[in-house]
Scaffold this motif. Structure first.
Motif, PDB file in Angstrom:
ATOM      1  N   LEU A   1       1.146  -1.316   0.197  1.00 60.53           N
ATOM      2  CA  LEU A   1       0.143  -0.449   0.397  1.00 60.53           C
ATOM      3  C   LEU A   1       0.983   1.289   0.280  1.00 60.53           C
ATOM      4  O   LEU A   1       0.475   2.272   0.638  1.00 60.53           O
ATOM      5  CB  LEU A   1      -0.610  -0.309   1.211  1.00 60.53           C
ATOM      6  CG  LEU A   1      -1.807  -1.551   1.099  1.00 60.53           C
ATOM      7  CD1 LEU A   1      -2.904  -1.138   2.367  1.00 60.53           C
ATOM      8  CD2 LEU A   1      -2.384  -1.357   0.174  1.00 60.53           C
TER       9      LEU A   1
ATOM     10  N   THR B   1      -8.467  -6.513  -3.642  1.00 62.66           N
ATOM     11  CA  THR B   1      -7.170  -5.656  -3.942  1.00 62.66           C
ATOM     12  C   THR B   1      -6.859  -5.759  -4.962  1.00 62.66           C
ATOM     13  O   THR B   1      -6.848  -7.139  -5.485  1.00 62.66           O
ATOM     14  CB  THR B   1      -6.497  -6.236  -2.389  1.00 62.66           C
ATOM     15  OG1 THR B   1      -5.065  -5.530  -2.751  1.00 62.66           O
ATOM     16  CG2 THR B   1      -5.661  -7.224  -2.358  1.00 62.66           C
TER      17      THR B   1
ATOM     18  N   ASP C   1      -3.924  -4.961  -4.917  1.00 66.46           N
ATOM     19  CA  ASP C   1      -1.926  -5.688  -5.327  1.00 66.46           C
ATOM     20  C   ASP C   1      -1.840  -7.092  -5.646  1.00 66.46           C
ATOM     21  O   ASP C   1      -2.720  -8.233  -5.471  1.00 66.46           O
ATOM     22  CB  ASP C   1      -2.407  -6.235  -3.836  1.00 66.46           C
ATOM     23  CG  ASP C   1      -1.127  -6.510  -3.645  1.00 66.46           C
ATOM     24  OD1 ASP C   1      -0.162  -6.253  -3.757  1.00 66.46           O
ATOM     25  OD2 ASP C   1      -0.679  -6.275  -1.706  1.00 66.46           O
TER      26      ASP C   1
ATOM     27  N   GLY D   1      -9.674  -7.672  -7.325  1.00 63.67           N
ATOM     28  CA  GLY D   1      -9.783  -6.328  -6.831  1.00 63.67           C
ATOM     29  C   GLY D   1     -11.393  -6.643  -7.494  1.00 63.67           C
ATOM     30  O   GLY D   1     -11.644  -5.209  -7.305  1.00 63.67           O
TER      31      GLY D   1
ATOM     32  N   THR E   1     -12.041  -5.396  -4.377  1.00 57.93           N
ATOM     33  CA  THR E   1     -12.279  -3.637  -3.355  1.00 57.93           C
ATOM     34  C   THR E   1     -13.169  -3.238  -2.970  1.00 57.93           C
ATOM     35  O   THR E   1     -13.074  -2.713  -1.891  1.00 57.93           O
ATOM     36  CB  THR E   1     -11.810  -3.288  -3.828  1.00 57.93           C
ATOM     37  OG1 THR E   1     -12.055  -2.769  -5.441  1.00 57.93           O
ATOM     38  CG2 THR E   1     -10.197  -4.057  -4.866  1.00 57.93           C
TER      39      THR E   1
ATOM     40  N   ILE F   1      -9.811  -1.217   2.661  1.00 56.24           N
ATOM     41  CA  ILE F   1      -8.026  -1.700   3.167  1.00 56.24           C
ATOM     42  C   ILE F   1      -7.595  -0.211   4.086  1.00 56.24           C
ATOM     43  O   ILE F   1      -6.799  -0.116   5.541  1.00 56.24           O
ATOM     44  CB  ILE F   1      -7.197  -2.629   2.360  1.00 56.24           C
ATOM     45  CG1 ILE F   1      -8.000  -3.636   2.170  1.00 56.24           C
ATOM     46  CG2 ILE F   1      -5.733  -3.328   3.042  1.00 56.24           C
ATOM     47  CD1 ILE F   1      -7.362  -4.382   0.742  1.00 56.24           C
TER      48      ILE F   1
END
Length: 424
Positions: free
Chosen positions: A92, A142, A144, A173, A176, A181
């Motif tokens: 992040l 996420t 990520d 994702g 999300t 988060i």
């Protein structure tokens, strides 16, 4: 043509079963009932103090739900192991630590693995944690790209690019919006999440999840009073907590059991079954979760058992269209959390989950919390939409549908700062 015929053959029994138990959305059709007194035992003795609650009333209520609703866990694991398989201190944009942990469970010469995705504030402190399951894989919560994609069975979802019951990067994702988060991290909390299908695939088949580890020779299904999927998911949350207790970056005394919908039911049962959880959050958990069954509003016991026969123990079917026979309603489940903080949340358009039944259930636990000098929900009247009530027992109803929103997380974080992260 064969595919269409196959679909009809598979869905026909479910359609016929659920047709017997139509949902009710008319308050005038809610039957008259009295919520059982949480401070009077089944044999009529009054409970006046915390000792009577903890030694007599709470255990008998827990055994009722264990034997009649969620089912017994048939033993203990032989062993359990943890391995951090991936990590970074630059998640992040550097504000978070990311860890991915493989949890391996062993029993009777068999094993099952699941993965925890853990984000923590990168502040050098042991952090309180929200722990909860997700529906479509850790990679869906996420963007990520480092998050591992599970190879476990998944429900097909055309909108998420999931077919052949297989998760791929196409669904990275897609959820999300349900997991705030950065707000969680900025609030000083960590987030631990698990794909629930790794612990027990959400289908009426007990051959490929946690249950099979505990089978005796020749057994293919849990016994009538043994655990369904909700209890298995709750068991998995406790095993995740076992790991969190070993992680020095986690404040393991402040782990909050969180869940939405069916996973809200699991979060409640996890909190009832394992008092190491510091607090519990139920988001739109409905029938078999926070909502009162005897109201017979929205989804009913008969309908949930017909549609999802694997969620509860077989003993729960005795209450199909027979909710009045329940010795205690779901407020008895919520009371298991006392005196720990409890948050129940509803959505205005989610009548299926019966927001009023969820609120009343949380209201009825107030006398138990008062034994401990804690503040509950004293009024029978629901708060207005968008006007959260934050006591040790908390509640809000928001606009919108069956979902988890940024508004929900803002309330949970604010409440948890007061009642979980710090002493009251």
């Amino acid at each position: 043509m064969k595919r269409i015929l196959f679909y009809i053959l598979i869905t026909y029994p479910i359609c016929m079963a659920t047709a017997q138990f139509e949902p009710n959305y008319d308050e005038t059709k809610v039957p008259k009932f009295e919520a059982s007194d949480l401070l009077t035992t089944f044999d009529g003795k009054k409970v006046n103090d915390t000792s009577g609650w903890e030694n007599t009333r709470r255990p008998e209520l827990y055994h009722f739900f264990e034997e009649q609703v969620y089912g017994k866990v048939p033993g203990k694991l032989d062993s359990l192991s943890f391995e951090v398989v991936e990590g970074s201190t630059e998640a992040l944009g550097g504000k978070a630590i990311r860890k991915q942990i493989e949890v391996d469970m062993f029993k009777n010469g068999k094993s099952l693995s699941f993965h925890i995705l853990l984000y923590l504030p990168n502040n050098g402190k042991a952090s309180p944690i929200f722990l909860g399951y997700n529906f479509y894989g850790n990679h869906t919560i996420t963007d990520d790209s480092n998050v591992i994609i599970s190879n476990a069975w998944a429900m097909d979802n055309e909108d998420f690019g999931i077919s052949d019951n297989t998760l791929t990067k196409a669904s990275r994702g897609v959820r999300t919006h349900r997991w705030a988060i950065e707000k969680i991290i900025d609030g000083g909390f960590g987030l631990a999440t698990i794909y629930y299908g790794e612990v027990d695939p959400d289908k009426n088949d007990f051959s490929d999840g946690l249950h099979r580890l505990f089978y005796e020779e020749g057994q293919t299904n849990p016994k009538a009073d043994e655990w369904g999927s909700i209890a298995a998911w709750a068991f998995g949350m406790s095993r995740a907590l076992d790991y969190l207790e070993t992680d020095s970056d986690v404040d393991a005394h402040r782990v909050i059991s969180f869940g939405h919908s069916r996973l809200g039911k699991a979060a409640l049962w996890a909190g009832a079954s394992d008092q190491r959880f510091a607090a519990v959050i139920s988001n739109n958990s409905g029938c078999g979760g926070a909502a009162l069954s005897k109201r017979k509003f929205g989804e009913t016991v008969g309908r949930i058992n017909a549609r999802f026969p694997h969620w509860f123990s077989d003993t729960f079917t005795a209450y199909n269209d027979n909710e009045e026979a329940l010795a205690i309603d779901q407020h008895g489940l919520l009371a298991q959390i006392a005196p720990r903080p409890l948050y129940v949340a509803s959505a205005e358009d989610d009548q299926w989950a019966d927001p009023r039944g969820e609120y009343l259930s949380a209201h009825y636990v107030t006398p138990v919390y008062q034994l401990y000098g804690k503040k509950g929900l004293a009024r029978t009247k629901m708060p207005q939409t968008g006007s959260p009530v934050h006591h040790t027992v908390a509640y809000h109803i928001r606009t919108g549908k069956h979902d988890v929103t940024e508004y929900d997380w803002e309330q949970y974080i604010s409440w948890a700062k007061k009642f979980v992260a710090k002493e009251e």
